[in-house]
Design an enzyme around this catalytic site. Structure first.
Site, PDB file in Angstrom:
ATOM      1  N   GLY A 136      42.539  82.731  35.110  1.00  0.00           N
ATOM      2  CA  GLY A 136      41.245  83.245  34.655  1.00  0.00           C
ATOM      3  C   GLY A 136      40.557  82.376  33.618  1.00  0.00           C
ATOM      4  N   LEU A 139      40.132  77.036  35.572  1.00  0.00           N
ATOM      5  CA  LEU A 139      40.850  75.771  35.786  1.00  0.00           C
ATOM      6  C   LEU A 139      41.413  75.657  37.201  1.00  0.00           C
ATOM      7  CD1 LEU A 139      42.747  75.608  32.363  1.00  0.00           C
ATOM      8  CD2 LEU A 139      40.641  74.405  32.996  1.00  0.00           C
ATOM      9  N   SER A 141      43.237  77.803  39.014  1.00  0.00           N
ATOM     10  CA  SER A 141      44.621  78.265  39.238  1.00  0.00           C
ATOM     11  C   SER A 141      44.766  78.962  40.588  1.00  0.00           C
ATOM     12  CB  SER A 141      45.081  79.191  38.108  1.00  0.00           C
ATOM     13  OG  SER A 141      44.249  80.330  38.015  1.00  0.00           O
ATOM     14  N   SER A 142      43.755  79.737  41.004  1.00  0.00           N
ATOM     15  CA  SER A 142      43.864  80.437  42.293  1.00  0.00           C
ATOM     16  C   SER A 142      43.793  79.455  43.459  1.00  0.00           C
ATOM     17  CB  SER A 142      42.769  81.505  42.431  1.00  0.00           C
ATOM     18  OG  SER A 142      41.492  80.909  42.493  1.00  0.00           O
ATOM     19  N   ASP A 200      37.118  73.891  44.376  1.00  0.00           N
ATOM     20  CA  ASP A 200      38.425  73.998  43.714  1.00  0.00           C
ATOM     21  C   ASP A 200      39.566  73.677  44.671  1.00  0.00           C
ATOM     22  OD1 ASP A 200      36.847  74.837  41.640  1.00  0.00           O
ATOM     23  OD2 ASP A 200      38.012  76.634  41.184  1.00  0.00           O
TER      24      ASP A 200
END
Length: 393
Positions: A136, A139, A141-142, A200
């Site tokens: 969250g 960056l 992460s997901s 991402d």
């Protein structure tokens, strides 16, 4: 179906320049962050599939036979919201569950059920995922999670070959296989975010740096290794609210904000040019230009209204140590990056980190332009990663 343990990792991302301006059609530069997400996949014959996510305290186990009996036609039709609701049901979450971290489980189930259905029967697997990235914080992460899952499941089901050769510490998939990993990772991101840009997961798949403008993603050919401090102010923010506030400011002051966005676009393009020069022959002068661009962009972002007192404090602390910082991502708190020139003495870096930590911030010394997803030999992983992932036999 592969029988050996698979160990996969993928990087996070930061926006170097172009946040908010990208929403208005300008160029953004996204770079792979060398804080990584690690996945261990262990095939077995227990008739169970389990998912362990120690970072967010989630552990789930399902009977493979029960999943095998599921009518999965909903994964091929209907809208995304309906798919996510049904996956939440399978995951054992209530329909009104609002915890965003919980969407990691439906994302796993989506990828497991769709990728592994090529097998005669769904495989029994233990999967553990641990990350150096905070969740969250903007960056990626997901995306790193989705990329690791896609790469591991495709490899385990032999949709793509395992690229790890005997005696090598790491292995990297071919361009064609990376395309497939990225395609599936994007589907995982859709489950988590609804309508992601695709930036991402692309950064996490290929690594390095990408330029993004109006839906078009293109890789930067070469990127020098740049060391940074990544700082998390730990101040929560709403990306949606910040994007809306910039839009409102644009409507209110078009003749002021439009030139600001054009200037931010020029900063991204100049940064891209300088990075290209640095890849061939880096010089200290290049770092000085990058520092100027960082300062100018941070002032522009403040003028857009997406700064925050915590980010001002970050910039003041690093300026006092002769360094240059800017927010990365949505702003309004969240994270910032500080460029570390190669001529810096070790004590200067340590003093800066100490000062930032004293402000209550989390601070990592890392690099950008990291490699994308790859598979590891167990011995190549740090002891802390091995411990977090559990038994690597």
């Amino acid at each position: 179906m592969l029988s050996q343990v698979l160990l996969v990792s993928a990087p996070g991302k930061v926006i170097l320049h172009g946040e908010h301006a990208v929403v208005h059609g300008k160029v953004a530069l996204a770079v792979a962050l060398n804080l990584r997400t690690f996945l261990r996949l262990q095939p077995h014959n227990s008739g169970k599939v389990s998912l362990r996510l120690p970072n967010i305290g989630i552990q789930r186990t399902w009977d493979v036979a029960r999943l095998q009996l599921l009518d999965t036609s909903f994964l091929e039709q209907g809208d995304l919201t309906e798919q996510v609701e049904k996956l939440k049901e399978v995951a054992g979450f209530s329909k009104d569950s609002t915890n965003h971290d919980c969407l990691a489980v439906p994302a796993f189930l989506y990828l497991y059920l769709t990728i592994c259905r090529s097998q005669r029967t769904l495989p029994s697997l233990d999967i553990a995922v641990w990350s150096e990235l905070p969740t969250g914080a903007g960056l990626g992460s997901s995306a790193a999670y989705s990329v690791c899952l896609a790469a591991a499941l495709l490899t385990a089901c032999e949709e793509i070959p395992n690229p790890l050769k005997d005696g090598e510490a790491t292995g990297r998939w071919t361009e064609e296989n990376l395309e497939l990993i990225n395609k599936w990772a994007f589907q995982g991101e859709r489950v988590i975010h609804g309508n992601p840009s695709g930036v991402d997961n692309a950064v996490s798949t290929w690594g390095g740096a990408l330029r993004y403008q109006q839906g078009k993603i293109s890789p930067l050919k070469r990127l020098p290794a740049l060391k940074i401090l990544l700082v998390n102010t730990k101040v929560p923010r709403s990306t949606k609210a910040l994007v809306a506030s910039v839009k409102n400011r644009m409507l209110k002051f078009p003749e002021i904000i439009a030139p600001l966005l054009a200037s931010m676009d020029a900063i991204s393009l100049e940064c891209e040019r300088v990075l290209g020069e640095m890849a061939a022959a880096p010089a200290l002068e290049h770092y000085l230009v990058l520092e100027e661009l960082i300062d100018m962009n941070q002032h522009h972002l403040n003028a857009l209204g997406v700064g925050h007192a915590s980010l001002d404090q970050l910039c003041q602390v690093t300026t006092a140590h002769g360094l240059h910082s800017k927010l990365t991502g949505a702003g309004g708190g969240g994270c910032g990056i500080t460029l570390l020139r190669p001529d810096l003495e070790r004590p200067e870096v340590e003093d800066t980190k100490q000062a930032l930590t004293s402000c209550g911030f989390d601070c990592w010394e890392t690099s950008i332009g990291a490699p994308g997803v790859f598979v590891h030999m167990a011995a190549s992983l740090d002891a802390s990663v091995q411990q977090a992932l559990g038994d690597l036999r």
